[in-house]
Motif scaffolding. Sequence first.
Motif, PDB file in Angstrom:
ATOM      1  N   TYR A 182      15.567  -8.423 -48.706  1.00  0.00           N
ATOM      2  CA  TYR A 182      14.600  -9.450 -49.094  1.00  0.00           C
ATOM      3  C   TYR A 182      14.140  -9.297 -50.536  1.00  0.00           C
ATOM      4  N   THR A 194      12.848 -20.373 -53.026  1.00  0.00           N
ATOM      5  CA  THR A 194      12.231 -19.659 -51.908  1.00  0.00           C
ATOM      6  C   THR A 194      10.712 -19.794 -51.959  1.00  0.00           C
ATOM      7  N   ALA A 196       6.677 -17.781 -47.520  1.00  0.00           N
ATOM      8  CA  ALA A 196       7.713 -17.325 -46.583  1.00  0.00           C
ATOM      9  C   ALA A 196       8.167 -15.916 -46.931  1.00  0.00           C
ATOM     10  N   ILE A 215       7.795 -12.734 -44.301  1.00  0.00           N
ATOM     11  CA  ILE A 215       8.958 -12.003 -43.805  1.00  0.00           C
ATOM     12  C   ILE A 215       8.792 -10.519 -44.082  1.00  0.00           C
ATOM     13  N   PHE A 243      17.869 -12.057 -40.649  1.00  0.00           N
ATOM     14  CA  PHE A 243      16.623 -12.784 -40.861  1.00  0.00           C
ATOM     15  C   PHE A 243      16.290 -13.707 -39.696  1.00  0.00           C
ATOM     16  N   THR A 244      17.300 -14.216 -39.020  1.00  0.00           N
ATOM     17  CA  THR A 244      17.050 -14.979 -37.797  1.00  0.00           C
ATOM     18  C   THR A 244      16.465 -14.063 -36.732  1.00  0.00           C
ATOM     19  N   GLY A 246      12.841 -13.442 -37.501  1.00  0.00           N
ATOM     20  CA  GLY A 246      12.001 -14.589 -37.201  1.00  0.00           C
ATOM     21  C   GLY A 246      11.689 -14.728 -35.727  1.00  0.00           C
ATOM     22  N   ASP A 260       9.544 -19.165 -39.894  1.00  0.00           N
ATOM     23  CA  ASP A 260       9.249 -18.529 -41.180  1.00  0.00           C
ATOM     24  C   ASP A 260       7.813 -18.023 -41.259  1.00  0.00           C
ATOM     25  N   TYR A 261       6.950 -18.581 -40.411  1.00  0.00           N
ATOM     26  CA  TYR A 261       5.531 -18.210 -40.442  1.00  0.00           C
ATOM     27  C   TYR A 261       5.083 -17.645 -39.098  1.00  0.00           C
TER      28      TYR A 261
END
Length: 502
Positions: free
Chosen positions: A53, A212, A216, A220, A360-361, A364, A427-428
Amino acid sequence: MEPSVPPHAPDRGTNHLVEESILPTWLTQRPISLLGFVWIWVGLAVVIVTFQYGANGVEGGVTLPVVMLIVLTATMTLAVIMSLTADIGTEHGLSFAVYLRAPFGVVGTHLPSVSRGLVAAAWFGIQTYLGALAINGLVEYWTGFSSWPLWYAVFLAVQVVNVALGIKAVERLASIAAPCILAISLWMYYTLDGIAELEGRNIWTFAGGGDTPLAALFIINMAVWAPVAVDIPNITRFVATVPGARGFLSRNRNVLVAQFVVLPVMQAWIAFIGAVSLIVTGHWNPIDVIQQESTGVVLGVLLVMIVLAQWSTNTAANVVPATLNLVNAAAPWLSYRMGVVVTGVVATATAPWLLLDNLFTFLGYYGGFIAAIAGIMVADYHVIRRRRVNVPHLFRSDGQYRYTRGVNPAALIAWVTASVTALFALDYAYVIGFPIAFAVYLVLMRVWILPRFPQAELTPPDPDAFLATSTGRSWVHDPETGGFDLVRSEDLADRATAREDI
């Protein structure tokens, strides 16, 4: 000895709530010093997603100084939540899964704790896979032989043995690995900075063509440490503290230094290295960068250090939490050492080599439900119970935490409501899940559950009745009666000190 809560008779037959490794730790069974906890956090900071990230930030149009500032502030924000949950281990010596019996019920605890355990096991697999790639790169360079699955199996087995030896072995490994981690990062910085100067690149002003959102990127960063934020009691129950320290800051001094100073600084530094790596080489993965920019002995040393980094991260952040959660679910039939082995099997079953491609999925989806657990824990421990816990009843299937057939519906409703809501904005997810779970749980407990299921610690016979460390005492289990006593530190030597530390 000065019991403030009378001992209780054990459940008839096998008590599935008791296993040696999940009993409360005594004040004399906390071997991790401030420096030891600092080394553990240095090791924990080297998570592969931190490199990624940092790189994603600059690739997404954010300059390097802003990326580092976001990482620093996000980690410090999460450290607030992490410190609130950490006190459960500091004050009562309780593990994460055992404490969840208070808000979720002695049966209901298994849903959130096993879910968290599976996430920890998946991360165990990911970190082991990365370590295996580093070992494979080293062996292939020197011999030409290549087989990452073989090295995955070997590395997995070594880590399982290390964690099975106990928490002190985890601390010793961290004290060796942490300097190696710092050395790797410094080598990467000076090497990459030199290349950037030769090519005329300014790493501080570089920004990719993406767009970006800063919010977000902030969230993350929080999601990465969300799992550790809820089960940090698994570690803090072994961190040395001052018996009788009434103040939150003095009682958790060792914890706070590591979590508010070491973790944020290390996170910002590792994200910085990942960003610079992408700017200069086009790769953010440290293994790829090391193999591209070094040869010979230097390559060998750096890859060995990478292996140590993954090993150190895995033990405290993934293997210990996953194991204790599994033991809690299968006590007393599953021992701590067997639990470590099971964790290794589960880690491999998650196919970490595939998860890494969808990291990243993965972050989330679990961010929301982990945040919801944190919201419930903070509301229950600090707001409802005011740090007082009826620990003897955590180990009784017929006690006050039975609620409705062992399940507290308020906690389940709050957890599910917050988790499902968070799915609509992945994302949140973390900042959605925490406050919703916190608020829903408080309301349901006060208007529905507490009037029906009285909690002894809410109306204690004296203010110290359900406190341990802050009154200079420890919760001590008597295996013969099945009861618990609150025992002063000076009297612990007279108890059964032969009990093994996990």
